[in-house]
Design an enzyme around this catalytic site. Structure first.
Site, short mmCIF file in Angstrom:
data_model
loop_
_atom_site.label_atom_id
_atom_site.label_comp_id
_atom_site.label_asym_id
_atom_site.label_seq_id
_atom_site.Cartn_x
_atom_site.Cartn_y
_atom_site.Cartn_z
N HIS A 307 0.85 -1.19 0.00
CA HIS A 307 0.00 0.00 0.00
C HIS A 307 0.88 1.22 0.00
O HIS A 307 1.94 1.23 0.63
CB HIS A 307 -0.93 0.01 1.22
CG HIS A 307 -2.08 0.93 1.03
ND1 HIS A 307 -2.00 2.27 1.27
CD2 HIS A 307 -3.32 0.67 0.57
CE1 HIS A 307 -3.17 2.81 0.97
NE2 HIS A 307 -3.98 1.88 0.54
N ASP A 364 -8.03 -5.19 -0.09
CA ASP A 364 -8.57 -6.01 -1.17
C ASP A 364 -8.13 -7.46 -1.12
O ASP A 364 -8.58 -8.27 -1.92
CB ASP A 364 -8.20 -5.40 -2.52
CG ASP A 364 -9.08 -4.21 -2.82
OD1 ASP A 364 -10.23 -4.22 -2.34
OD2 ASP A 364 -8.62 -3.27 -3.48
#
Ligand code: CMC
Length: 425
Positions: A307, A364
């Site tokens: 991320h 996700d």
């Protein structure tokens, strides 16, 4: 502590103000630097550039903190509803019970879409990706509500546009899916809450009764809350920058949907499931796929890992991993790719490559596994993300407009040819 930063360049010192946010984050304000020194700053991917001051969402990537308007994501996921969170993001505070009920009722009044939108839908081939259909249908609202084109109209007019898009997005999403499978569309059922109405439009068939499973509706509600905002990510920055040209709310949101689509952003949830399926088909050898992810000559990346901002853990991933276990158990689903996902996660968390680069599962990694258990087809996963992110996009667009922010227009460092003569022909 000094509230100024200094840049020394060509024997000159330039003094720049340092501003501080409510969580003590500090930023050097370089907005006047070019005028004074001729210098610009360069930061591809805006990895270290603040584009705005915002009161909406706070996240601390080192500590794994995410808060909407000051409320922790853990509290909101456990105690709130998606509609309440939408109100909070857009209007700044949690609604009173009366405000919440008015907001819900207003949304229900606008769930139906103009019949002519069905004709637009019918023009799409059935193999059209539902994200493309969704962004097109959202843009089409500018044609059906031409007054919405002017974002400088009254606050009431802007509010009406906000309610309309919140109300119609699930209808569009369900219809995009119906178009794909070649089934007749279902109309909204305003006796139902937001998620139950969506599920009914998506899954019910004219020949059958459709009973809402509360486990499914609640799980969906929680997933939408977790996706509702994430400050200045790719799609949200897109919404703000498109809106900064005074493009309408619908045009800006449609652009955000397209930005979300890519596999490095919202499209990752679809990519994760496809990756886990491939690993399963390939015999389930997670070590082989880990090696591919680390090989710099191989474009493969472990989808659902890493991320831009979280460098310790993604708090949404923690909540979702637990929710995935709960939902699968309650629905009695035994999905072998959940085991592959857990195996990959365990290996990655021990692997030096992932540890060194602070790569952890993101929101996700497990969301697709829940969507699959809820019966949502893989190409609809990013559409689900878009429904969830909608209130965040709206809140950010509204804040940008209310702050009267200037048009977004970055600079560049030109590295092409110098002037050259046009050849004689
Ligand atoms: N698998 C393998 N290596 C990775 C991965 C990954 N998933 N992610 C980053 N790296 C490596 C990358 O190769 C680089 O290595 P090196 O320093 O040796 O060159 C290092 O880690 C830093 O990566 P980066 O690409 O510079 O980091 P970024 O901040 O630009 O990208 C990211 C962040 C999310 C795009 C990236 O981690 C990625 O592509 N992840 C997979 C896609 C994904 O899951 N996206 C969903 C993000 S969460 C949902 C959302 O909010 O959109």
């Amino acid at each position: 502590m000094s509230d100024k930063a200094h840049i020394n360049f060509n024997d000159q010192t330039y003094e720049l103000p340092v501003i501080e946010g409510s969580e003590n984050e500090k930023a050097i304000d370089i907005s006047k630097l070019r005028g004074e020194s001729g210098l610009i700053t360069i930061d591809p991917g805006f990895k270290n550039t603040g584009s705005t001051k915002s009161e909406i969402t706070f996240l601390d990537g080192e500590k794994g903190i995410l808060r909407y308007r000051g409320y922790s994501i853990e509290d909101l996921a456990e105690k709130s509803s998606f509609i309440e969170v939408s109100y909070l993001l857009i209007y700044g505070d949690l609604p009173t019970p009366e405000q919440l009920s008015d907001f819900e009722n207003e949304i229900k009044l606008h769930t139906l879409v103009h019949e002519d939108i069905k004709k637009i839908l019918e023009g799409f081939p059935s193999n059209a990706h539902p994200m493309g259909v969704l962004s097109s249908l959202v843009t089409s609202l500018t044609a059906f509500y031409p007054k919405s084109l002017d974002p400088n109209r009254s606050a009431e007019a802007v509010d009406r546009s906000i309610i309309r898009i919140l109300a119609k997005m699930p209808t569009f999403a369900a219809w995009a899916y119906k178009n794909e499978v070649g089934h007749p569309v279902n109309y909204p059922d305003n006796n139902l809450d937001y998620c139950s109405n969506f599920l009914k439009m998506m899954f019910s068939l004219p020949s059958e009764n459709y009973d809402i499973d509360p486990v499914v509706a609640n799980a969906l509600d929680k997933l939408l809350i977790l996706h509702a905002d994430h400050e200045q990510n790719c799609s949200t920055s897109t919404v703000r920058i498109v809106g900064s040209s005074h493009a309408s709310l619908y045009a800006s949101i449609s652009a955000g949907i397209n930005a979300l689509w890519g596999p490095l952003h919202g499209g990752a949830n679809q990519a994760v499931i496809e990756m886990l399926e491939n690993i399963k088909k390939d015999g389930g050898d997670t070590k082989k796929w880990m090696a591919k992810a680390k090989d710099k000559d191989d474009p493969f990346r472990l989808m659902g890992f890493g991320h831009r901002v979280y460098k310790n853990f993604d708090p949404r991933a923690k909540i979702i991993k637990k929710a995935a276990d709960d939902v699968l158990e309650k629905l009695g689903v035994n999905d072998p790719i959940l085991d592959i996902a857990k195996g990959l996660e365990e290996e990655a968390l021990r692997d030096q490559y992932f540890v060194d680069r602070k790569l952890y599962p993101n929101v996700d990694f497990y969301s697709g596994i829940i969507y699959r258990a809820l019966g949502i087809p893989v190409e609809m996963f990013t559409v689900m993300f878009a429904i969830g992110r909608l209130p965040g996009w709206i809140a950010q667009w509204k804040e940008m407009r209310e702050n009267n922010e200037p048009i977004g227009r970055p600079r560049q460092v030109y590295t092409g040819h110098n002037v050259r003569p046009y050849p004689n022909k």
